[in-house]
Design an enzyme around this catalytic site. Structure first.
Site, PDB file in Angstrom:
ATOM      1  N   CYS A  98      35.157  43.856  39.954  1.00 49.57           N
ATOM      2  CA  CYS A  98      36.067  42.724  40.178  1.00 49.57           C
ATOM      3  C   CYS A  98      36.247  42.544  41.684  1.00 49.57           C
ATOM      4  O   CYS A  98      36.642  43.469  42.379  1.00 49.57           O
ATOM      5  CB  CYS A  98      37.407  43.033  39.511  1.00 49.57           C
ATOM      6  SG  CYS A  98      38.742  41.953  40.030  1.00 49.57           S
ATOM      7  N   CYS A 102      39.563  35.503  42.843  1.00 49.08           N
ATOM      8  CA  CYS A 102      39.637  34.310  41.980  1.00 49.08           C
ATOM      9  C   CYS A 102      41.063  33.940  41.591  1.00 49.08           C
ATOM     10  O   CYS A 102      41.363  32.760  41.410  1.00 49.08           O
ATOM     11  CB  CYS A 102      38.835  34.525  40.712  1.00 49.08           C
ATOM     12  SG  CYS A 102      37.465  35.627  40.909  1.00 49.08           S
ATOM     13  N   THR A 189      45.792  42.093  40.264  1.00 56.56           N
ATOM     14  CA  THR A 189      44.444  42.330  40.786  1.00 56.56           C
ATOM     15  C   THR A 189      44.387  42.089  42.294  1.00 56.56           C
ATOM     16  O   THR A 189      44.849  41.050  42.761  1.00 56.56           O
ATOM     17  CB  THR A 189      43.468  41.373  40.069  1.00 56.56           C
ATOM     18  OG1 THR A 189      43.484  41.685  38.685  1.00 56.56           O
ATOM     19  CG2 THR A 189      42.062  41.504  40.591  1.00 56.56           C
ATOM     20  N   TYR A 294      35.979  33.994  34.429  1.00 56.18           N
ATOM     21  CA  TYR A 294      35.390  35.213  33.884  1.00 56.18           C
ATOM     22  C   TYR A 294      33.864  35.176  33.824  1.00 56.18           C
ATOM     23  O   TYR A 294      33.227  36.078  33.270  1.00 56.18           O
ATOM     24  CB  TYR A 294      36.060  35.577  32.546  1.00 56.18           C
ATOM     25  CG  TYR A 294      37.309  36.397  32.817  1.00 56.18           C
ATOM     26  CD1 TYR A 294      38.306  35.896  33.661  1.00 56.18           C
ATOM     27  CD2 TYR A 294      37.467  37.680  32.325  1.00 56.18           C
ATOM     28  CE1 TYR A 294      39.425  36.647  33.982  1.00 56.18           C
ATOM     29  CE2 TYR A 294      38.587  38.438  32.638  1.00 56.18           C
ATOM     30  CZ  TYR A 294      39.559  37.913  33.458  1.00 56.18           C
ATOM     31  OH  TYR A 294      40.659  38.676  33.784  1.00 56.18           O
TER      32      TYR A 294
END
Ligand code: SF4
Ligand code: FE
Length: 481
Positions: A98, A102, A189, A294
């Site tokens: 990751c 985003c 995240t 994704y």
């Protein structure tokens, strides 16, 4: 646009309050557990500066006319949305994890839509305020952490009925110069690799919950914000100093709990304030964009498929028909994920604000597949890799004068391949399916951008069932409505 080095230096100037393993992390940028996640974000700067990837990684700002990193861009066409999908796959395949940026892009785009809609109804000026914030973020090429998920407490109760009212982030005080907020955002995240954090509500809200209907942006080191790092399976391998057992030598992701302990937010950074009826729309638009994002998993899937083909060759089984067929199946599933992200992008539409948004139904179908296929791809990778992936001795045993020769001898596969390389590729598969990267590739595929049921609700809402019934009834000769 910043270079990776300038990005790293900009993070050093932040005064983040970060805790991990019970201690304050003084030097976040150089911490060996956090560093690989910073490297992954830095890669979004590296590829943006590479002429080969300029078309995918950058865009022209619709505000300033300058070339900017696509992660700070507001989509101006379906072509922009398609490029976003391709950017996610590109970065996933280069980092194998990751790359975190985003969520910020998706919150910027969602706010560009919803601030406009609120203004239309209430003659407020959120959109103008948001656009000046956006221009600053584009000019400085910032990493923004989009923060939506509240801890939520008792899932059966709305925010105002929780026994602890802080289970959803809320306004606790209104002042002449701004507001004070309290609460937390979970699973954030890339939180400590970010310059800014954008807060959004996490569910549709009613009037009694209007104190929770708030969206704003703050510098990530604003007073009162504390980060508590989530730990990942096998994370302490990063402290061992080797180069094999981490699996992915360079990159990783991270999540954190972000606590807002009575944090002040000035008015010029507030993009929604108690307009509770727009909370649901903000969640829906953000979620649709993020479900498209994704496509990153397709890029990570590319790495896992490449690793699986490699271990098949190293094991000497690459010509077996069932191995070939399993790798075909992995590719089929991976490309199906890509199809979903591309489809919702190319079927996108223009919102009243001028921003292009993905097709909601197809974005939800895309993410629903992401909750399933990476698990199947991971299972096939483990099937082909063999049990050695989890029984392999450590790098220290491989390097040890006492045991190294036995590890070397007995873990050799194809005679033309070194045992060390066989170990490396097995560790990468372990990393992607069981280790630190499995956070992003598997569990985040399940729960990130909303758990599977959230997409099923949206699919049920978005399909035109009446139209389908009309076709069926017409063809079968039924004349009643
Ligand atoms: Fe981006 Fe994927 Fe990470 Fe979400 S999981 S932030 S979409 S790379
Ligand atoms: Fe996510």
């Amino acid at each position: 646009m910043m270079t990776p080095k300038q990005y790293e230096e900009s993070l050093r100037k932040l005064n983040l309050v970060v805790y991990m393993f019970g201690k304050r992390v003084k030097n976040v940028v150089d911490d060996p557990i956090i560093r690989p996640s910073m490297n992954a974000v830095a890669y979004t700067y590296k590829l943006a500066g590479d002429p080969e990837y300029q078309d995918i990684m950058t865009a022209i700002s619709h505000i300033s006319g300058k070339r900017i990193n696509r992660f700070t861009h507001i989509h101006q066409s379906t072509e922009d949305l398609v490029k976003k999908t391709k950017m996610g796959r590109l970065l996933g395949s280069h980092t194998g994890c990751c790359f975190q940026r985003c969520v910020g892009m998706d919150s910027l785009n969602a706010l560009s839509v919803v601030t406009y809609d609120i203004d239309q109804k209430y003659q407020t000026s959120y959109n103008k305020r948001f656009l000046s914030y956006l221009e600053m973020a584009q000019d400085k090429d910032l990493v923004i952490d989009g923060a939506m998920t509240d801890p939520k407490g008792d899932r059966g109760l709305p925010p105002h009925k929780q026994s602890d009212p802080d289970m959803f982030l809320r306004v606790v005080e209104e002042r002449a110069d701004g507001i004070v907020v309290r609460g937390a955002k979970a699973h954030q995240t890339g939180a400590v690799n970010s310059h800014e954090i954008i807060i959004m509500p996490t569910i549709s809200l009613g009037e009694e919950d209007k104190d929770y209907a708030v969206s704003f942006a703050l510098p990530s080191d604003a007073p009162g914000i504390t980060y508590i790092m989530g730990r990942q399976s096998c994370d302490t391998r990063k402290l061992e100093g080797g180069t094999i057992d981490m699996g992915n030598r360079f990159f990783g992701g991270h999540e954190a709990l972000v606590v807002f302990d009575d944090v002040f937010v000035p008015w010029d950074r507030i993009f929604m304030y108690k307009e509770f009826e727009f909370a649901g729309k903000l969640v829906e638009v953000f979620a649709s964009y993020h479900r498209q994002s994704y496509a990153c998993k397709t890029g990570v899937g590319d790495v896992l498929i490449g690793a699986t083909q490699t271990i098949a060759e190293y094991n000497g089984v690459e010509k077996a028909s069932h191995i070939k067929d399993k790798i075909i199946e992995m590719n089929h599933l991976n490309e199906t994920l890509f199809c979903g992200s591309l489809a919702c992008a190319s079927e996108g539409h223009k919102e009243p604000s001028g921003t292009y948004c993905v097709n909601t139904l197809l974005a939800n179908v895309c993410k629903q597949n992401v909750t399933r296929f990476p698990y199947v791809i991971g299972r096939l990778a483990q099937d082909v890799a063999g049990g050695l992936m989890v029984t392999l001795p450590s790098e220290q045993d491989f390097r040890s004068p006492e045991t190294g020769k036995w590890v070397e001898k007995y873990f050799k596969g194809n005679a033309t391949v070194s045992t060390e390389n066989r170990m490396r590729i097995l560790r990468l598969i372990e990393n992607l399916t069981l280790g630190t990267a499995a956070v992003g590739y598997l569990t985040e595929s399940m729960h990130g951008a909303g758990s599977p049921q959230a997409q099923r609700i949206m699919i049920a809402r978005q399909v035109n069932m009446k139209e389908k019934q009309k076709h069926a009834k017409k063809l079968s000769g039924i004349t009643e409505d």
